[in-house]
Design an enzyme around this catalytic site. Sequence first.
Site, mmCIF file in Angstrom:
data_model
loop_
_atom_site.group_PDB
_atom_site.id
_atom_site.type_symbol
_atom_site.label_atom_id
_atom_site.label_comp_id
_atom_site.label_asym_id
_atom_site.label_seq_id
_atom_site.Cartn_x
_atom_site.Cartn_y
_atom_site.Cartn_z
ATOM 1 N N CYS A 271 48.388 2.776 39.577
ATOM 2 C CA CYS A 271 47.864 2.567 38.416
ATOM 3 C C CYS A 271 47.414 2.880 36.622
ATOM 4 C CB CYS A 271 46.275 1.408 39.077
ATOM 5 S SG CYS A 271 45.849 0.189 37.613
ATOM 6 N N LYS B 250 8.835 4.162 65.983
ATOM 7 C CA LYS B 250 7.732 3.221 65.203
ATOM 8 C C LYS B 250 8.794 2.099 64.040
ATOM 9 C CE LYS B 250 4.057 3.330 65.803
ATOM 10 N NZ LYS B 250 2.981 3.612 66.987
ATOM 11 N N GLU C 184 26.952 -10.700 56.551
ATOM 12 C CA GLU C 184 26.273 -9.681 56.498
ATOM 13 C C GLU C 184 25.203 -9.854 55.208
ATOM 14 O OE1 GLU C 184 28.806 -5.575 55.383
ATOM 15 O OE2 GLU C 184 26.960 -5.629 54.853
ATOM 16 N N LYS D 151 12.224 8.715 67.608
ATOM 17 C CA LYS D 151 11.168 7.886 67.130
ATOM 18 C C LYS D 151 11.543 6.246 66.855
ATOM 19 C CE LYS D 151 7.692 10.797 66.910
ATOM 20 N NZ LYS D 151 6.736 10.800 68.033
ATOM 21 N N HIS E 237 47.600 -1.473 43.279
ATOM 22 C CA HIS E 237 46.655 -0.765 43.880
ATOM 23 C C HIS E 237 47.305 -0.895 45.560
ATOM 24 C CE1 HIS E 237 43.909 0.732 41.188
ATOM 25 N NE2 HIS E 237 43.719 -0.152 41.162
ATOM 26 N N SER F 251 22.670 2.038 53.477
ATOM 27 C CA SER F 251 23.393 3.544 54.157
ATOM 28 C C SER F 251 23.668 3.392 55.973
ATOM 29 C CB SER F 251 23.912 4.470 53.443
ATOM 30 O OG SER F 251 23.631 4.457 51.859
ATOM 31 N N GLU G 22 46.819 1.203 48.325
ATOM 32 C CA GLU G 22 45.664 1.283 49.351
ATOM 33 C C GLU G 22 44.990 0.373 49.417
ATOM 34 O OE1 GLU G 22 45.457 1.919 46.219
ATOM 35 O OE2 GLU G 22 43.090 2.237 44.991
HETATM 36 N N1 GLN Z 1 42.815 1.823 32.496
HETATM 37 C C1 GLN Z 1 43.621 1.450 32.680
HETATM 38 C C2 GLN Z 1 43.546 -0.350 32.593
HETATM 39 O O1 GLN Z 1 43.430 -0.862 32.199
HETATM 40 C C3 GLN Z 1 44.075 0.970 35.009
HETATM 41 C C4 GLN Z 1 42.942 0.654 35.325
HETATM 42 C C5 GLN Z 1 43.165 1.125 36.838
HETATM 43 O O2 GLN Z 1 44.199 2.290 37.125
HETATM 44 N N2 GLN Z 1 42.578 0.767 37.662
HETATM 45 O O3 GLN Z 1 45.370 -0.204 32.872
#
Ligand code: GLN
Length: 545
Positions: free
Chosen positions: A387, A196, A147, A194, A513, A19, A515
């Site tokens: 989703c 070490k 990495e 430190k 998604h 981390s 994001e």
């Molecule tokens: N569980 C839901 C599906 O499989 C939604 C999946 C998710 O939110 N990534 O469709």
Amino acid sequence: MAQKGKTQFIFVMGGVVSSLGKGIASASLGLLLKKQGLNVTLLKLDPYLNVDPGTMNPFQHGEVYVTDDGAETDLDLGHYERYLDQALGRDNNVTAGQIYDSILTKERRGDFLGRTVQVIPHVTGEIKNRIMRLVERDPELDVVITEVGGTVGDIEGLPFLEAIRQFPFDQGRDNILYIHLTLVPWIEAAGEIKTKPTQHSVNKLREIGIQPSILLCRTQRPLDDEVKDKIGLFCNVTPEEVIEARDVESIYEVPLRLHAQGLDRQVMEQLGRVYQEPDLSSWEEMVRGMLSAPEPLEIGVVGKYVNHHDSYKSIIEAFIHAGQVNGARVKIRWVDSEAITDANVEERLVGLDGILVPGGFGVRGVEGKISAVRHARENKIPFLGICLGLQAAVIEYARNKSGMPEADSTEFNPQTPAPVICLMEEQKGLSQMGGTMRLGSYPCELAQGSLASRCYGEDLIKERHRHRYEVNNQYREKLEAAGLKLSGLSPNGELVEMVELSDHPFFVASQFHPELKSRPGRPHPLFRELVAAARKHARAKVEAK
Ligand code: GLN
């Protein structure tokens, strides 16, 4: 000097503790080298035996980052994509599971012609092949930054370190650079920094045969010249090769700090390349905006993994990106969906300027998410569902607006009389769990004049998916008649990708998604507009007082 046309390799390892932010350090170096005009890619080696993180519990592993080509990868690939502003794919994340899978497949096929299959040379060879695959795919690459996951000293990491130890032999000493990220702790009782642990960790690497030529030292306090000298002396590097990586407020400051410490200059010089002062002004301005955004906003994220923020990494980042362009500082209120009921939803979500219901799997916490959707819909609070968040929104609408009180997803109640969310045809009868969801980038057509198309400013988009279930087409008409707008469909019209409400300031949900495609300085349109709507909501609250 760097040989023309030959790809060079940088390896980033970590020591002392986990981390330390190896992913962000690697991604930052990628950005800095890109600013030098180099063609760069990043690769993550993960020494665990899972083939990919797709089957791992988010509590253990954090977010599964999905690439355009549908690979389920480590969350560090999210950092790589965000810093490089480049789409990566399946080849950019290699696990020990994949290495062994491929070796065992070859062994069963008889490819080894009777030889004993061993860690050296077979496992190490396969690891090297996977690194070189990136170069085969793109011979124009100047630098591959790899990495290595885990901490030096881990038993499972040894074959990976052995493979990269062999790189100077294979690719020429001048084309290889080893960077080691360590911790230089401040010991309160001694009132001292430190060195070490760093010395020990570098020693450990040397035992394996790797001498790092740059040390990145994570520290809470500045490293003065004396400390850098001492680290240099014991670790066989010059003080200029000891780079301070001090704790910062925003991860987007890291490239700027590493540049100020001369990391990019060191790397370019050691690779025999010409260093030029980079133009980081737009990145600087963006970071300043992130840190000084005046308007505080509070957005609730209602999910099941709320005590494990790594599970929502890209969502957190997307809010930072969206906040910056809106001049807003988004504070996330983490709300445990398992603890929400219709009776307490009001109290749990009180005062929020926006609500996001993220993805998830399994029945636990779903009813809480559905209550949260209802609260957002009825109280006209800006809402984004992602989703499972879209599925929860459809179930909520079916139950409370379309006269189907028992509506559900067959994921949560296989016997429901109103399966508004159900399994896709090709998902039925699948027994293999790993890599079998609907994964990766798919096109989606947005309805003209919809909120979705206004957000995007275009009508054909491509977004990344990771799910098995879909809106059940048999219920489309009923839902639409009750006022749910199906604003995004797959181009053949078969799959519902987005829904929204018109009689609401901002209520939109996506089966994909968003994001995953948000970038610093270029937030995802749905996050950008959610934050803009939340800002309006917050201002209206103030004016109403
Ligand atoms: N569980 C839901 C599906 O499989 C939604 C999946 C998710 O939110 N990534 O469709």
